[in-house]
Design an enzyme around this catalytic site. Structure first.
Site, PDB file in Angstrom:
ATOM      1  N   HIS A 197       0.812  -1.220   0.000  1.00 12.43           N
ATOM      2  CA  HIS A 197       0.000   0.000   0.000  1.00 12.43           C
ATOM      3  C   HIS A 197       0.844   1.268   0.000  1.00 12.43           C
ATOM      4  O   HIS A 197       0.443   2.295   0.547  1.00 12.43           O
ATOM      5  CB  HIS A 197      -0.978  -0.007   1.181  1.00 12.43           C
ATOM      6  CG  HIS A 197      -2.103  -0.973   1.019  1.00 12.43           C
ATOM      7  ND1 HIS A 197      -2.262  -2.098   1.789  1.00 12.43           N
ATOM      8  CD2 HIS A 197      -3.136  -0.986   0.137  1.00 12.43           C
ATOM      9  CE1 HIS A 197      -3.331  -2.774   1.406  1.00 12.43           C
ATOM     10  NE2 HIS A 197      -3.885  -2.128   0.401  1.00 12.43           N
ATOM     11  N   HIS A 297      -7.059  -4.173 -11.089  1.00  8.69           N
ATOM     12  CA  HIS A 297      -7.434  -3.844  -9.718  1.00  8.69           C
ATOM     13  C   HIS A 297      -8.952  -3.694  -9.656  1.00  8.69           C
ATOM     14  O   HIS A 297      -9.546  -2.978 -10.452  1.00  8.69           O
ATOM     15  CB  HIS A 297      -6.751  -2.526  -9.332  1.00  8.69           C
ATOM     16  CG  HIS A 297      -7.033  -2.042  -7.957  1.00  8.69           C
ATOM     17  ND1 HIS A 297      -7.841  -0.952  -7.709  1.00  8.69           N
ATOM     18  CD2 HIS A 297      -6.601  -2.469  -6.753  1.00  8.69           C
ATOM     19  CE1 HIS A 297      -7.888  -0.732  -6.401  1.00  8.69           C
ATOM     20  NE2 HIS A 297      -7.142  -1.635  -5.802  1.00  8.69           N
TER      21      HIS A 297
END
Length: 393
Positions: A197, A297
């Site tokens: 992340h 994604h």
């Protein structure tokens, strides 16, 4: 009236609340009565994107043929001038997906047939959002085994949740212990994907990436913030596992520099945040020219999943499809008709018209209104998601 070109005349938006983010579903109606669904979900900015969707539709789309998608997307992207950001692109994507949905329904064909036809009948998925209430190694071990029992051959998680740029050595060690637990649970033949992340510094990312190789991790995703291609390049050259990134790359114009500089092995465009189905296809083609695999994604709602699967169906250089579907709120499958769900770790490629014959269940959407508190911090202990999943147990 199938021979008459339908024109877009109406748009509706639906903010659907989930504990960790709010979905933005869009429905466009054509003058022949057909409707199409799109999704513009964006982390923490659902209302902002909703406003942009309505504005763009009124400025550029209303009264135009639903088949003029390339022209309308160009107008929405180019004419707004302050372009290329996730808010504007997500709004464009919501409209664009809905137009494709109408086109497919009008012709009685799935969208992938309009984009060159399918190259596969099913799409393998990788599990995400599966960690649930795993607060200690025993819980994590059991949760990972359950993922494999459901047929998934790959699973992703962030074992370093809540950590910052340069966490203490003890925190890194605890994260690695979680990776070790998952590897022990799933055995040697299941792919483990680790998501950073964007939280680490270059030095910490390299250290972590080298340690991950001990557990045969398939990829290390966003080890550093994605805005700096040179930083990604330094990490990519220095670690023995694949570098994955791209969910925060918002335009095909960024992709050549990203591929040239950062040694990306897996590119992860988000069909919503790049501006829709066509843009995703163009990005996949650019990646293919560099012999790079894509994995779209898609952590959002069922409309976004349906759109991603239409792209997967006709894209040759795609790996597995990210899937939160089996680990989402229990009413996900009731939100849309023909909600795409994985079976034995894969999605079937639908032959239903449009985005797979999906239709919104308005009643379910109304039962789950916008939630102001529907946020998930990746730098808060457990990120909020664990607490939410605890309520579902």
């Amino acid at each position: 009236m199938k021979n008459r070109t339908p024109k877009a005349i109406r748009i509706e938006t639906f903010l659907v609340g989930r504990p960790w983010n709010n979905l933005l579903i869009v429905r466009i109606t054509a003058d022949n009565g057909l409707t199409g669904l799109g999704e513009g979900t964006m982390q923490w900015q659902a209302k902002t994107v909703e406003t942009a969707v309505v504005t763009l539709f009124r400025r550029y789309v209303i009264g135009n043929s639903v088949f003029e998608i390339e022209r309308l997307v160009q107008a929405m992207y180019r004419n707004e001038y302050a372009r290329g950001g996730p808010v504007l692109n997500s709004a464009i994507a919501a409209i664009e997906m809905a137009l494709w949905d109408i086109c497919g329904k009008h012709l009685g064909r799935p969208v992938h047939d309009l984009l060159g036809g399918r190259v596969r009948d099913s799409m393998p998925a990788y599990a995400n959002g599966w960690t649930g209430a795993g607060k200690d190694p025993d819980d994590l071990h059991g949760a990972a085994r359950e993922v494999v029992a459901q047929g998934f051959t790959a699973l992703k998680f962030d074992p370093f949740w809540a950590l910052g740029r340069d966490p203490a050595t003890a925190d890194i060690r605890r994260g690695m212990e979680k990776v070790a637990v998952v590897r022990d649970a799933v055995g040697p033949d299941v792919d483990i994907l680790v998501d950073g992340h964007g939280r680490f510094s270059i030095g910490t990312a390299i250290d972590v990436g080298r340690r991950l190789a001990d557990y045969d991790v398939y990829w290390f995703e966003e080890p550093v913030d994605p805005e700096n291609a040179q930083a990604l390049a330094k990490v990519g050259r220095s670690i023995p596992v694949r570098l994955a990134t791209g969910e925060r790359c918002y335009s095909r114009y960024h992709v050549p520099q990203l591929l040239a500089a950062s040694e990306v092995a897996i590119l992860q465009p988000d069909p919503i945040q790049v501006g829709g189905i066509l843009e995703s296809r163009k990005i996949a083609a650019i990646a293919d020219s560099a012999y790079v695999t894509v994995s779209f994604h898609s952590p959002f709602g069922p409309v976004a999943t349906a759109a991603a699967l239409q792209i997967d169906a006709c894209t040759t250089n795609v790996w597995k499809q990210e899937s939160f579907s089996a680990f989402d709120v229990p009413w996900r499958q009731q939100l849309v008709r023909n909600c795409p769900m994985p079976n034995d770790g894969s999605y079937a490629i639908s032959s239903e018209p449009g985005l797979g014959g999906i239709e919104l269940n308005d009643e379910v959407a109304r039962e789950h209104p916008y939630r102001e508190e529907g946020l998930e911090s990746m730098w808060q202990e457990n990120g909020g998601m664990t607490a939410w999943l605890d309520t579902l147990m």
